[in-house]
Design an enzyme around this catalytic site. Structure first.
Site, PDB file in Angstrom:
ATOM      1  CE  LYS A   1       1.795   3.856  14.649  1.00  0.00           C
ATOM      2  NZ  LYS A   1       0.351   3.795  14.347  1.00  0.00           N
TER       3      LYS A   1
ATOM      4  N   GLY B   1       1.598   8.713  10.943  1.00  0.00           N
ATOM      5  CA  GLY B   1       1.408   8.911   9.509  1.00  0.00           C
ATOM      6  C   GLY B   1       1.837  10.269   9.002  1.00  0.00           C
TER       7      GLY B   1
ATOM      8  CB  THR C   1      -0.885   0.018   1.263  1.00  0.00           C
ATOM      9  OG1 THR C   1      -1.552  -1.251   1.347  1.00  0.00           O
ATOM     10  CG2 THR C   1      -1.920   1.116   1.186  1.00  0.00           C
TER      11      THR C   1
ATOM     12  N   GLY D   1      -2.800   5.047   5.821  1.00  0.00           N
ATOM     13  CA  GLY D   1      -3.289   5.188   4.448  1.00  0.00           C
ATOM     14  C   GLY D   1      -2.132   5.328   3.493  1.00  0.00           C
TER      15      GLY D   1
ATOM     16  CG  ASP E   1       0.386   0.491  15.569  1.00  0.00           C
ATOM     17  OD1 ASP E   1       1.321   0.332  14.766  1.00  0.00           O
ATOM     18  OD2 ASP E   1      -0.341   1.507  15.583  1.00  0.00           O
TER      19      ASP E   1
END
Lengths: 440, 440
Positions: A211, A140, A18, A314, A207
């Site tokens: 981070k 992100g 992706t 994304g 997750d």
């Protein structure tokens, strides 16, 4: 590899999923902007994949080839920088390690690797004087890595709170807006592609924890071992608690937090850090973060409170962060990989979770609310805990919820008080309790 | 001045007011953090002031001296970097110009100078290969300059909206929360030190306009002449419109906006840019920005929507941004002053304000609402404008407000339609009209 040349920066990309596909698209769509920004082109030469023949979402640009042998990428003398987007730990570490040995710069989005085994890679990058960038690995598209590493470097960071896992936030948002139970919301997230078939990494907090380890390192310049982090996810949270929290004016969010502990000795900063679901007052910006968005709130001694909000995942949002890192390499920026000059980062001084102080939300199911409230108050008072607000629901049958918010207390006192309620036979099932966050 | 030395970075500071005093404090309070971050100390050598004898909020560190002769600072060979915090244009420009000639790096918070006469300074800095940084000049502690110059460089910026003037936002917040009229809120802001005795720079939009010019340059790499910017402030906005906007679900904010115009030719980006009060839907994060806070929302083709929120002014928040810039100089970072490789930035291609398309809020005072509504609709329809929502207030006497929101139209059509209402004698006084912003 020198800035003076206007030669293209030559990139080897590992991983064509992706985000890799998004990067390939952006390199083409934004080629003119890239050239104007850094004065040179970025040329994708090789893409490392497992299988050549698989169908891909993005088309390779002219001149780029798919390869399956990692050495063909790491050992290509023409390649300036490795973009690692394969994820996972062992294979990615070997790849980056080899690429550093071969003098390549590194751009990665691999939070698990950097959190669990990042130190050795940072050491090697420092020895080799190579850039190791990882903006896409946290939140992100939100440039929080750069903010901590560059913009806020003159600040002492007092606390940092983040909503760092979009999947969990989506599930909690659905439970809040539509009254869904956890399992239903999770299934919906899986159907929409927001959650994996095995959702544990997201919903159990791992997750977000990866981070957070990176953010702690950036904010405090310390090594906080991943295994030492207190992590609790959102699995099994009930729609009832989300509804009751709303009645107090709060939203339940999965929060990753680190803050300096008060009362530590002057030259040793003690850190409270963990991932946990918490009640956030509805007027705080963090409570407003909906769906798959991410957000980070930093409190710093010069800047005051800063809040960043954006897409945490994304294809294009993540690929855009990777591309920003690539352009820093293209500018031949000096390595500033950890944000600290220290060659070896000291180990963090950790406050044990049971010493953390916080206000709490507590919910018990009772038959006889007034009687239980009196005895509960007694158990709380015995540990020095006082109640700030109480909601008693009327109802019959299997029991009704009795909910209260406490004044600030330690996790140890809360645990001991709740143990008391069980030992005394006051409650048939354990209480549900959650931290309540301050903020602005 | 080379990175390899661990020698202190030697600073000359011009201006010892609020922000200068904050910087001096931070250099002392955060000295250990600074050393850990960049591996060297920052040493303040000289502070340029107008009068030596004036009382100061901050104490000078040992070894630093006050000076009154600018040359004593710019021409001191030991000084590596000039921090310009005197504000204003002529004197500050001469100082920076001379310091660049003498090979100094520059850190400034001077938005007026950089907006009105920045180009020549950027050219000179490029020729001299010196760093010219200005994070503190826009939105105080919010690192939006760095975000645009570094993190988002791989993105095409589609739009940028900011609340960039804390004074105006404070006044509007008070008018909204407490129903105050503009003059009362302004006086309160002056009493609290949030507004100057002559408040024009803030409330008439000039300060926000200066900042917008810098953001346009950073986002698009173009020269947008300050005098070409459409600027309207908040002076004279009425509490009635703020109240009526609320009834539609909107807050009125002073917005600085730039966006790419749709339908431009492919290789020439046309920009719509201006400062104006506008209605912002109450669920958008921008509508939630209260008091003296600032915020910036960026929409970019990879990142999607990003939102930054923080303190836009104040001694420490601004000084912290200045210090972040100083640490970049201390790291001997390569100059990346405009965020673009181009030596000369092209002139912006500007969409005339009358061509902008937007939805509008319109309020007229009428005696006979039904009759006026019919005739008003006629005037609007004659210019192709259709109404989306109407509120008619009941009441008697001097007239009642008739308020409507339109579908999207051009500023020219709106102006012409309102002219029609005046020409036809329909309205006794001009309508109040404001743009309505989309966003998320």
């Amino acid at each position: 590899m020198t800035r003076n040349s206007d030669a293209p920066l030559v990139v080897g990309l590992a991983g064509f999923g992706t985000v890799g596909g998004g990067l390939v698209r952006l390199l083409q769509e934004n080629a003119d902007i890239i050239k104007r920004r850094v004065g040179r082109d970025i040329r994708l030469k090789k893409v490392l994949v497992r299988t050549i023949t698989k169908a891909r979402a993005a088309q390779l640009p002219p001149g780029a080839t798919l390869v399956t042998d990692p050495r063909s990428l790491t050992d290509d003398p023409e390649i300036d920088v490795l973009v690692e987007l394969i994820g996972g730990i062992d294979h990615a570490r070997d790849l980056i390690d080899r690429a550093l040995d071969q003098g390549k710069h590194i751009v990665t989005a691999n939070k698990a690797l950097l959190a669990e085994e990042g130190l050795e890679l940072f050491h090697k990058a420092a020895r080799k004087k190579r850039i190791l960038r990882y903006e896409a690995s946290v939140a992100g598209a939100i440039p929080v890595v750069e903010a901590l590493k560059a913009s806020l470097t003159g600040n002492r960071i007092q606390s940092l709170m983040g909503i760092l896992n979009g999947t969990s936030n989506y599930i909690l948002s659905e439970m809040t807006s539509n009254g869904m139970e956890f399992d239903v919301a999770l299934q919906q997230a899986q159907r929409l592609g927001y959650a994996e078939a095995d959702p544990s990494l997201d919903i159990d907090g791992h997750d977000a924890a990866h981070k957070l380890i990176l953010l702690i390192r950036l904010a405090y310049g310390v090594h906080y071992p991943y295994t030492a982090l207190s992590v609790r996810g959102i699995r099994g949270l009930s729609a009832m608690d989300i509804r009751l929290a709303r009645e107090f004016g709060y939203r339940i969010k999965l929060i990753a937090q680190v803050r300096e502990a008060l009362g530590g000795e002057k030259d040793q900063v003690r850190l409270e850090a963990g991932v946990f679901p918490a009640l956030v007052y509805h007027k705080y910006l963090l409570a407003r973060v909906g769906g798959v968005y991410n957000a980070v709130r930093v409190e710093a001694n010069a800047a005051g409170a800063l809040f960043f909000h954006g897409r945490g995942a994304g294809d294009l949002p993540t690929a855009g962060a990777v591309l920003g890192d690539l352009l820093a390499v293209a500018r031949d920026e000096r390595p500033n990989n950890t944000g600290f000059a220290d060659k070896v980062l000291p180990k963090a001084c950790i406050v044990p979770p049971e010493e953390w102080r916080s206000c709490y939300y507590v919910r018990v199911m009772v038959q006889d609310a007034p009687g239980v409230l009196r005895d509960l108050s007694g158990c709380m008072a015995a540990e020095g805990i006082s109640m700030a607000q109480v909601i008693q629901k009327s109802g019959e049958g299997q029991g009704v919820p009795l909910v209260f918010m406490t004044h600030e207390t330690s996790a140890r006192a809360m645990r001991d008080a709740l143990q008391r309620t069980m030992d005394s036979g006051l409650l048939k099932e354990p209480a549900v309790y959650l931290r309540v966050l301050g903020g602005e």
